[in-house]
Design a protein around this motif. Structure first.
Motif, PDB file in Angstrom:
ATOM      1  N   LEU A 197       0.828  -1.206   0.000  1.00 36.43           N
ATOM      2  CA  LEU A 197       0.000   0.000   0.000  1.00 36.43           C
ATOM      3  C   LEU A 197       0.867   1.263   0.000  1.00 36.43           C
ATOM      4  O   LEU A 197       0.542   2.256  -0.662  1.00 36.43           O
ATOM      5  CB  LEU A 197      -0.937  -0.006   1.206  1.00 36.43           C
ATOM      6  N   LYS A 198       1.977   1.197   0.719  1.00 36.49           N
ATOM      7  CA  LYS A 198       2.892   2.336   0.765  1.00 36.49           C
ATOM      8  C   LYS A 198       3.571   2.543  -0.589  1.00 36.49           C
ATOM      9  O   LYS A 198       3.584   3.657  -1.127  1.00 36.49           O
ATOM     10  CB  LYS A 198       3.947   2.115   1.859  1.00 36.49           C
ATOM     11  N   ASN A 199       4.130   1.467  -1.160  1.00 32.32           N
ATOM     12  CA  ASN A 199       4.874   1.593  -2.410  1.00 32.32           C
ATOM     13  C   ASN A 199       3.960   1.888  -3.600  1.00 32.32           C
ATOM     14  O   ASN A 199       4.384   2.500  -4.578  1.00 32.32           O
ATOM     15  CB  ASN A 199       5.680   0.320  -2.679  1.00 32.32           C
ATOM     16  N   ALA A 200       2.703   1.426  -3.521  1.00 28.11           N
ATOM     17  CA  ALA A 200       1.743   1.695  -4.591  1.00 28.11           C
ATOM     18  C   ALA A 200       1.074   3.057  -4.419  1.00 28.11           C
ATOM     19  O   ALA A 200       0.262   3.458  -5.255  1.00 28.11           O
ATOM     20  CB  ALA A 200       0.677   0.604  -4.634  1.00 28.11           C
ATOM     21  N   LYS A 201       1.436   3.732  -3.311  1.00 28.05           N
ATOM     22  CA  LYS A 201       0.882   5.063  -3.007  1.00 28.05           C
ATOM     23  C   LYS A 201      -0.653   5.048  -2.940  1.00 28.05           C
ATOM     24  O   LYS A 201      -1.331   5.916  -3.498  1.00 28.05           O
ATOM     25  CB  LYS A 201       1.371   6.097  -4.030  1.00 28.05           C
ATOM     26  N   VAL A 202      -1.164   4.042  -2.245  1.00 33.38           N
ATOM     27  CA  VAL A 202      -2.608   3.942  -2.028  1.00 33.38           C
ATOM     28  C   VAL A 202      -2.951   4.752  -0.777  1.00 33.38           C
ATOM     29  O   VAL A 202      -2.475   4.441   0.316  1.00 33.38           O
ATOM     30  CB  VAL A 202      -3.044   2.474  -1.840  1.00 33.38           C
ATOM     31  N   PRO A 203      -3.761   5.784  -0.904  1.00 37.50           N
ATOM     32  CA  PRO A 203      -4.026   6.669   0.238  1.00 37.50           C
ATOM     33  C   PRO A 203      -4.932   6.029   1.284  1.00 37.50           C
ATOM     34  O   PRO A 203      -5.850   5.290   0.960  1.00 37.50           O
ATOM     35  CB  PRO A 203      -4.726   7.878  -0.412  1.00 37.50           C
ATOM     36  N   GLY A 204      -4.649   6.293   2.536  1.00 34.19           N
ATOM     37  CA  GLY A 204      -5.506   5.869   3.621  1.00 34.19           C
ATOM     38  C   GLY A 204      -6.459   6.993   3.980  1.00 34.19           C
ATOM     39  O   GLY A 204      -6.461   8.037   3.321  1.00 34.19           O
TER      40      GLY A 204
END
Length: 336
Positions: A121-128
């Motif tokens: 999620l971090k490397n794919a830049k998926v926002p929380g």
């Protein structure tokens, strides 16, 4: 006479060796053909020397992250994700070794799965923040994630989820023959069974009949691979360790919205090859553990999928979609 017997024996050995090599070649070539025919619908993201597949769609927030059950992949959400993407951003992904993801050098435990998902999620830049949705084995994974990264989580939906105490409280299920399953896969036996045994093919097709045409076509191809069958048995063999990892973190959901969706149709004796009395006990324990899952949050709620067995993702996907909408609504209310 001895010479003829010896020649026949050597001939049989050579024939068997030829058939096994041919089967292995068939499996390898078929897998490569499938890889070319069915490219990943999402993107492959490096998580430390190997890549995981993630497929995101829709806009808005919070982001819904979907973790499939054991032996399933991102296509398991084919009836859920398109509907969710109409009202928010959603991402399905393949755990390492499943679907389009590379195999991982790490043990297939929930802790390693959570670490990989966090990096993905971090490397794919998926926002929380995230609404985590876990089916079956995906349930303990998302609960462990929520316990370890509470600030990233807005809410949880559990879909007929496993429970950390189930192996201690349930009768043992029949063991699968891992060696035979691996052997049949490696020499193309599973593919041949699907192609030439109508009963086997019809069973799989029936389980997918409500899925989109694309998923019906691609799903078998992604479950006939060597990496898939290896991963299933790795996750299965380490299930006890995974559940203990979750139990060790305690219950930390607090007042985060939680919906537990439970299958309304009980398991049947003929489905698992166990005595009816034993299956009745399994059903009772499972029901009790589902109720216990609700108590993990002060805002926990249970919904019964009356017309579904364990595969609610395929049988009543609309219930999952509605639960996600409700959790998002409650999560937004929590922020006010």
């Amino acid at each position: 006479m001895w010479k003829w017997t010896k020649r026949i024996g050597l001939g049989l050995i050579c024939l068997i060796a030829f058939l096994l090599l041919s089967g292995a070649a068939y499996q390898f070539i078929s897998t490569k053909i499938d890889e070319g025919a069915y490219p990943p619908p999402g993107k492959l993201v490096d998580v430390g020397g190997y890549r995981l597949h993630i497929n995101c769609s829709g806009e808005g927030g919070p982001t819904v992250v979907l973790d499939a059950g054991m032996g399933c992949n991102a296509l398991a959400w084919a009836l859920v994700q398109p509907a969710v993407s109409k009202f928010t951003h959603s991402c399905s992904y393949d755990r390492a070794g499943n679907g389009w993801s590379d195999e991982s050098p790490l043990e297939r435990t929930s802790q390693n799965i959570v670490d990989e998902l966090h990096m993905l999620l971090k490397n794919a830049k998926v926002p929380g923040p995230y609404i985590l949705v876990g089916h079956s084995f995906g349930g303990p994974n998302v609960l462990l994630y929520a316990n370890q990264y509470p600030d990233e989580i807005a809410g949880i939906v559990l879909v007929d989820s496993s429970h950390e105490d189930q192996l201690d409280k349930m009768p043992a299920m029949p063991e699968q023959n891992e060696s035979m399953a691996l052997f049949l896969t490696y020499v193309g036996g599973i593919r041949l069974m699907y192609a030439h045994l109508p009963t086997y093919k019809n069973l799989l097709e029936k389980s997918l009949e409500k899925s989109p045409d694309t998923a019906q076509e691609v799903y078998p191809a992604k479950t006939f691979t060597n990496s898939f069958i290896r991963t299933v048995f790795k996750e299965t063999s380490l299930l006890d360790k995974s559940l203990k990892q979750l139990k060790a973190t305690g219950e930390k959901l607090g007042n985060k919205p939680l919906i537990v969706i439970t299958a309304g149709k009980a398991l049947k004796a003929e489905e698992v090859g166990l005595p009816e009395e034993q299956v009745n006990q399994i059903n009772k324990v499972w029901k009790d553990l589902q109720i216990d899952l609700v108590a993990k949050s002060t805002k926990g709620k249970q919904i019964i999928a009356e017309n579904s067995g364990h595969m609610i993702t395929r049988e009543q996907p609309e219930i999952i979609v509605q639960a996600i909408q409700e959790v998002i609504h409650d999560a937004n209310a929590n922020k006010k």
